[in-house]
Design a protein around this motif. Structure first.
Motif, PDB file in Angstrom:
ATOM      1  N   GLU A  40       0.842  -1.118   0.091  1.00 30.97           N
ATOM      2  CA  GLU A  40      -0.022  -0.060  -0.036  1.00 30.97           C
ATOM      3  C   GLU A  40       0.981   1.098   0.032  1.00 30.97           C
ATOM      4  OE1 GLU A  40      -2.366   3.073  -0.181  1.00 30.97           O
ATOM      5  OE2 GLU A  40      -3.106   0.990  -0.472  1.00 30.97           O
ATOM      6  N   SER A  41       0.482   2.070  -0.916  1.00 31.86           N
ATOM      7  CA  SER A  41       1.410   3.360  -1.070  1.00 31.86           C
ATOM      8  C   SER A  41       1.169   4.370   0.181  1.00 31.86           C
ATOM      9  CB  SER A  41       1.093   4.075  -2.393  1.00 31.86           C
ATOM     10  OG  SER A  41      -0.237   4.624  -2.549  1.00 31.86           O
ATOM     11  N   ARG A  42      -0.015   4.338   0.802  1.00 35.68           N
ATOM     12  CA  ARG A  42      -0.464   5.252   1.891  1.00 35.68           C
ATOM     13  C   ARG A  42       0.233   4.975   3.211  1.00 35.68           C
ATOM     14  NH1 ARG A  42      -6.579   7.428   0.655  1.00 35.68           N
ATOM     15  NH2 ARG A  42      -6.170   8.127  -1.390  1.00 35.68           N
ATOM     16  N   PRO A  43       0.312   6.110   4.221  1.00 31.33           N
ATOM     17  CA  PRO A  43       0.703   5.465   5.444  1.00 31.33           C
ATOM     18  C   PRO A  43      -0.220   4.571   6.090  1.00 31.33           C
ATOM     19  CG  PRO A  43       0.611   7.739   5.254  1.00 31.33           C
ATOM     20  CD  PRO A  43      -0.126   7.376   3.993  1.00 31.33           C
ATOM     21  N   GLU A  44      -1.595   4.145   5.752  1.00 27.25           N
ATOM     22  CA  GLU A  44      -2.417   3.439   6.365  1.00 27.25           C
ATOM     23  C   GLU A  44      -2.905   2.448   5.260  1.00 27.25           C
ATOM     24  OE1 GLU A  44      -2.891   2.920   9.492  1.00 27.25           O
ATOM     25  OE2 GLU A  44      -2.022   4.499  10.534  1.00 27.25           O
ATOM     26  N   LEU A  45      -3.716   1.437   5.710  1.00 31.78           N
ATOM     27  CA  LEU A  45      -4.768   0.894   4.949  1.00 31.78           C
ATOM     28  C   LEU A  45      -5.787   1.743   4.723  1.00 31.78           C
ATOM     29  CD1 LEU A  45      -3.903  -2.975   6.016  1.00 31.78           C
ATOM     30  CD2 LEU A  45      -2.736  -1.942   4.241  1.00 31.78           C
ATOM     31  N   GLY A  46      -6.957   1.065   4.099  1.00 30.59           N
ATOM     32  CA  GLY A  46      -8.424   1.691   4.028  1.00 30.59           C
ATOM     33  C   GLY A  46      -8.589   2.173   2.783  1.00 30.59           C
ATOM     34  N   GLY A  47      -7.605   2.757   1.929  1.00 28.39           N
ATOM     35  CA  GLY A  47      -7.727   3.239   0.492  1.00 28.39           C
ATOM     36  C   GLY A  47      -8.668   4.579   0.647  1.00 28.39           C
ATOM     37  N   ALA A  48      -9.787   4.639   0.031  1.00 20.61           N
ATOM     38  CA  ALA A  48     -10.631   5.974  -0.058  1.00 20.61           C
ATOM     39  C   ALA A  48     -11.294   6.067   1.304  1.00 20.61           C
ATOM     40  CB  ALA A  48     -11.597   5.788  -1.156  1.00 20.61           C
ATOM     41  N   THR A  49     -11.318   5.021   2.041  1.00 23.60           N
ATOM     42  CA  THR A  49     -12.023   5.300   3.172  1.00 23.60           C
ATOM     43  C   THR A  49     -10.961   5.493   4.304  1.00 23.60           C
ATOM     44  OG1 THR A  49     -11.964   2.649   3.953  1.00 23.60           O
ATOM     45  CG2 THR A  49     -13.829   3.409   2.746  1.00 23.60           C
ATOM     46  N   TYR A  50     -10.489   6.568   4.368  1.00 28.59           N
ATOM     47  CA  TYR A  50      -9.390   6.870   5.743  1.00 28.59           C
ATOM     48  C   TYR A  50      -9.812   8.058   6.240  1.00 28.59           C
ATOM     49  CZ  TYR A  50      -7.799  10.484   2.282  1.00 28.59           C
ATOM     50  OH  TYR A  50      -7.537  11.814   1.391  1.00 28.59           O
ATOM     51  N   SER A  51      -8.974   8.512   7.191  1.00 31.03           N
ATOM     52  CA  SER A  51      -9.082   9.184   8.358  1.00 31.03           C
ATOM     53  C   SER A  51      -8.030  10.176   8.406  1.00 31.03           C
ATOM     54  CB  SER A  51      -9.623   8.786   9.580  1.00 31.03           C
ATOM     55  OG  SER A  51     -10.751   7.899   9.524  1.00 31.03           O
ATOM     56  N   PHE A  52      -8.005  11.350   8.712  1.00 28.08           N
ATOM     57  CA  PHE A  52      -6.833  12.415   9.224  1.00 28.08           C
ATOM     58  C   PHE A  52      -6.970  13.099  10.486  1.00 28.08           C
ATOM     59  CE2 PHE A  52      -9.899  14.861   6.605  1.00 28.08           C
ATOM     60  CZ  PHE A  52      -9.977  16.153   7.275  1.00 28.08           C
ATOM     61  N   ARG A  53      -6.029  13.422  10.918  1.00 23.34           N
ATOM     62  CA  ARG A  53      -5.959  14.121  12.200  1.00 23.34           C
ATOM     63  C   ARG A  53      -6.215  15.951  11.958  1.00 23.34           C
ATOM     64  NH1 ARG A  53      -7.457  11.886  16.850  1.00 23.34           N
ATOM     65  NH2 ARG A  53      -5.695  13.067  17.868  1.00 23.34           N
ATOM     66  N   ARG A  54      -7.044  16.350  12.905  1.00 18.94           N
ATOM     67  CA  ARG A  54      -6.918  17.935  13.012  1.00 18.94           C
ATOM     68  C   ARG A  54      -7.464  18.254  14.274  1.00 18.94           C
ATOM     69  NH1 ARG A  54      -8.111  22.304   9.154  1.00 18.94           N
ATOM     70  NH2 ARG A  54      -9.180  24.027  10.224  1.00 18.94           N
ATOM     71  N   ASP A  55      -6.715  19.136  14.959  1.00 25.48           N
ATOM     72  CA  ASP A  55      -6.748  19.920  16.219  1.00 25.48           C
ATOM     73  C   ASP A  55      -7.311  18.651  17.221  1.00 25.48           C
ATOM     74  OD1 ASP A  55      -6.068  22.053  15.132  1.00 25.48           O
ATOM     75  OD2 ASP A  55      -7.980  22.764  14.601  1.00 25.48           O
ATOM     76  N   GLY A  56      -6.659  17.621  17.187  1.00 26.89           N
ATOM     77  CA  GLY A  56      -7.159  16.557  18.183  1.00 26.89           C
ATOM     78  C   GLY A  56      -8.185  15.846  17.821  1.00 26.89           C
ATOM     79  N   LEU A  57      -8.919  15.922  16.710  1.00 27.37           N
ATOM     80  CA  LEU A  57      -9.798  15.059  16.242  1.00 27.37           C
ATOM     81  C   LEU A  57      -9.402  14.133  15.216  1.00 27.37           C
ATOM     82  CD1 LEU A  57     -12.937  17.511  15.789  1.00 27.37           C
ATOM     83  CD2 LEU A  57     -12.430  15.937  17.705  1.00 27.37           C
ATOM     84  N   THR A  58      -9.715  13.013  15.234  1.00 33.55           N
ATOM     85  CA  THR A  58      -9.819  12.047  13.815  1.00 33.55           C
ATOM     86  C   THR A  58     -11.160  12.283  13.134  1.00 33.55           C
ATOM     87  OG1 THR A  58      -8.642  10.397  15.230  1.00 33.55           O
ATOM     88  CG2 THR A  58      -9.476   9.687  13.165  1.00 33.55           C
ATOM     89  N   THR A 391     -15.148   8.290  -7.046  1.00 34.14           N
ATOM     90  CA  THR A 391     -15.585   7.251  -7.953  1.00 34.14           C
ATOM     91  C   THR A 391     -15.360   7.454  -9.322  1.00 34.14           C
ATOM     92  OG1 THR A 391     -17.893   8.196  -8.272  1.00 34.14           O
ATOM     93  CG2 THR A 391     -17.664   7.112  -6.340  1.00 34.14           C
ATOM     94  N   PHE A 392     -15.716   6.312 -10.059  1.00 31.79           N
ATOM     95  CA  PHE A 392     -15.667   6.561 -11.419  1.00 31.79           C
ATOM     96  C   PHE A 392     -17.004   7.162 -11.904  1.00 31.79           C
ATOM     97  CE2 PHE A 392     -17.460   2.285 -11.353  1.00 31.79           C
ATOM     98  CZ  PHE A 392     -18.472   2.314 -12.252  1.00 31.79           C
ATOM     99  N   ARG A 393     -16.976   7.747 -12.913  1.00 28.91           N
ATOM    100  CA  ARG A 393     -18.055   8.576 -13.507  1.00 28.91           C
ATOM    101  C   ARG A 393     -19.336   7.615 -14.062  1.00 28.91           C
ATOM    102  NH1 ARG A 393     -19.174  13.892 -13.979  1.00 28.91           N
ATOM    103  NH2 ARG A 393     -17.189  14.142 -13.206  1.00 28.91           N
ATOM    104  N   GLN A 394     -20.241   7.297 -13.142  1.00 28.84           N
ATOM    105  CA  GLN A 394     -20.829   6.043 -13.569  1.00 28.84           C
ATOM    106  C   GLN A 394     -22.366   6.601 -14.432  1.00 28.84           C
ATOM    107  OE1 GLN A 394     -21.338   3.730  -9.607  1.00 28.84           O
ATOM    108  NE2 GLN A 394     -20.560   5.968  -9.165  1.00 28.84           N
ATOM    109  N   ALA A 395     -21.800   6.878 -15.416  1.00 27.69           N
ATOM    110  CA  ALA A 395     -22.865   7.431 -16.470  1.00 27.69           C
ATOM    111  C   ALA A 395     -23.060   6.131 -17.364  1.00 27.69           C
ATOM    112  CB  ALA A 395     -21.980   8.604 -17.348  1.00 27.69           C
ATOM    113  N   PRO A 396     -24.068   6.640 -18.514  1.00 32.28           N
ATOM    114  CA  PRO A 396     -24.480   5.713 -19.354  1.00 32.28           C
ATOM    115  C   PRO A 396     -23.265   5.160 -20.216  1.00 32.28           C
ATOM    116  CG  PRO A 396     -26.000   7.364 -19.308  1.00 32.28           C
ATOM    117  CD  PRO A 396     -24.885   7.848 -18.552  1.00 32.28           C
ATOM    118  N   GLY A 397     -23.133   3.708 -20.633  1.00 28.09           N
ATOM    119  CA  GLY A 397     -22.311   3.327 -21.514  1.00 28.09           C
ATOM    120  C   GLY A 397     -21.015   2.927 -20.754  1.00 28.09           C
ATOM    121  N   THR A 398     -20.732   3.140 -19.281  1.00 29.11           N
ATOM    122  CA  THR A 398     -19.361   2.836 -18.862  1.00 29.11           C
ATOM    123  C   THR A 398     -19.248   1.585 -18.602  1.00 29.11           C
ATOM    124  OG1 THR A 398     -20.637   3.268 -16.821  1.00 29.11           O
ATOM    125  CG2 THR A 398     -19.291   5.009 -17.753  1.00 29.11           C
ATOM    126  N   ARG A 399     -20.238   0.637 -18.607  1.00 25.42           N
ATOM    127  CA  ARG A 399     -20.269  -0.719 -18.452  1.00 25.42           C
ATOM    128  C   ARG A 399     -19.194  -1.467 -19.395  1.00 25.42           C
ATOM    129  NH1 ARG A 399     -24.148  -5.666 -16.073  1.00 25.42           N
ATOM    130  NH2 ARG A 399     -22.635  -7.013 -15.272  1.00 25.42           N
TER     131      ARG A 399
END
Length: 457
Positions: A40-58, A391-399
């Motif tokens: 995994e290239s990021r510092p954590e697992l989770g992909g698009a479902t990730y969190s970050f820290r700001r002013d003591g909050l996750t 996300t990818f653009r889930q428009a007509p014809g993308t399948r």
């Protein structure tokens, strides 16, 4: 284990990408007894479902929800041991907000499908009686739309709605509540096939399928930390902050090039976003990878407002005829009187490049119109998180551009919500893809396919 890899390690399966698809594939393969290395290239697992820290909050970068019908995703939560970190409604109920009006609760009744939605549609005060009756008829017709039929994906959901008597106002005030949130596009630009999958599976075919679940803990705890714990227990090797530079087929397996070294693997699961996968997949494995860019990208923007005092008792709501869309209360349990509201803006093409101060000002005014208490309550902090490629653009014809999990090279499979799962680009689609890719790869390894150099000829 984190950081770069200095020396080649041989054997086993290399999973590239630590999002939900990669996590699912890695755990499933490890459960089957295969040696697994997850990169995994990021510092954590989770992909698009990730969190970050700001002013003591996750803080979660995006406000992800799931439905009761997300069986694969809920199964992953069970495997991770984090189901208790979520809240699942006993029955579908969404407060719908229109500026200047009290909230209207759109809720299902305890009746069998599809009758469970009829009272909700009949009493939906944000539409007139003619529009409500037309909406009920459209729901009945939508139950007969086949989401797997190729012609269905060529049509826009908005065109289908118009042909079935849905006014522009009905599309904005009813159908887009779900379409924008689930497909990251308004009905007018979304694929009919994917919309039919959402509405049929989530709302029309089973009475409880659309009950909404949401995380009660940060996504990093719900997915990343728990996945790392499970993978460590299974003996899988996890390398974070490790960027893959190439995948090279060899006579007996694959050589995966990374910053600082390489890995020799018997097989590979490529579980990264489509624009990254297209640069990594060997040409012999997917000659059509150059077409994957046609899937495009659709952004999501989240505006965070931390009020000094509570301005609403609602934990979740949807807004119509407002700059706001879906609103979530993400206040920490120990926040006291402070309330942290997040406005999630899907289909955010118009917002993705707007200055943060402008977005915050727009949403402060929008929430002041929806919640009178917000008009005179100070905002202690405000900030914006953006996902340009949510996300990818889930428009007509993308399948036509969503590849199958198999490639032309045995031992190399694809995973990710963008692959041809038949589902939208959701957490459920990601987990389904990871599970399917792992199962296919396990079968291929048992069958001992020909050498890659021979199969590529």
């Amino acid at each position: 284990m984190t950081g770069p890899i200095g020396t080649p390690r041989g054997g086993g399966i290399c999973v590239i990408g630590g999002g939900l698809a990669g996590i699912t594939a890695a755990i499933r393969l490890a459960d089957l007894g295969h040696p697994v290395t997850l990169l995994e290239s990021r510092p954590e697992l989770g992909g698009a479902t990730y969190s970050f820290r700001r002013d003591g909050l996750t803080v979660d970068t995006g406000q992800h929800v799931f439905l009761r019908c997300y069986q694969a995703y809920r199964g992953l939560l069970d495997r991770l041991g984090t189901t208790a970190g979520t809240d699942l409604q006993p029955r579908f109920a969404v407060p719908v907000l229109l500026p200047g009006r009290p909230p209207h609760l759109l809720a299902r009744r305890r009746l069998p499908a599809p009758a469970h939605l009829l009272p909700a549609l009949a009493g939906y005060r944000l539409l007139n009686p003619v529009e409500r009756f037309a909406a009920a008829r459209a729901c009945a017709a939508l139950r007969h739309v086949d989401p797997d039929a190729p012609p269905t994906d060529q049509l826009a959901f908005g065109d289908w709605l118009t042909a079935h008597g849905q006014s522009r106002r009905a599309q904005h005030r009813l159908w887009d509540l779900i379409t924008v949130a689930a497909l990251n596009l308004p009905s007018s630009r979304a694929s009919l096939a994917l919309a039919a999958r959402v509405f049929r599976t989530g709302l029309l075919e089973s009475a409880d399928a659309g009950d909404i679940g949401r995380p009660l803990v940060p996504l990093v705890d719900l997915h990343a930390v728990a996945a790392r714990r499970v993978l460590d227990r299974l003996g899988a090797r996890v390398h974070l902050r490790t960027r893959v530079r190439g995948i090279h087929p060899e006579a007996t397996g694959y050589r995966v090039a990374v910053d600082g070294g390489e890995i020799a693997a018997d097989a590979v699961v490529l579980a990264v976003p489509h624009h990254v996968a297209a640069t990594l997949v060997p040409p012999a494995a997917a000659p059509d990878a150059g077409e994957w860019h046609r899937l495009g990208a659709a952004p999501i923007v989240n505006v965070h407002l931390r009020y000094a005092r509570r301005v609403t008792r609602l934990t979740m709501a949807a807004a119509v005829e407002s700059p706001a869309q879906w609103i979530f209360d993400r206040s920490a349990p120990d926040a006291g009187d402070e309330q942290h509201l997040v406005v999630s803006l899907s289909a955010a093409d118009a917002e993705i490049d707007r200055p943060a101060a402008e977005l915050v000002d727009t949403q402060r005014r929008a929430l002041a119109e929806l919640f009178p208490a917000a008009r005179h309550t100070p905002v202690r902090d405000a900030f914006v998180s953006r996902e340009p490629r949510a996300t990818f653009r889930q428009a007509p014809g993308t399948r036509a551009y969503r590849p199958a999990p198999t490639t032309r090279l045995p031992g190399l499979v694809l995973a990710g919500a963008w692959t041809d799962t038949g589902w939208p680009d959701t957490m459920e689609g990601a987990v389904r893809s990871g599970r399917q890719a792992a199962d296919i790869l396990a079968r291929q390894l048992v069958s001992r396919p020909r050498h890659h150099t021979e199969a590529a000829r």
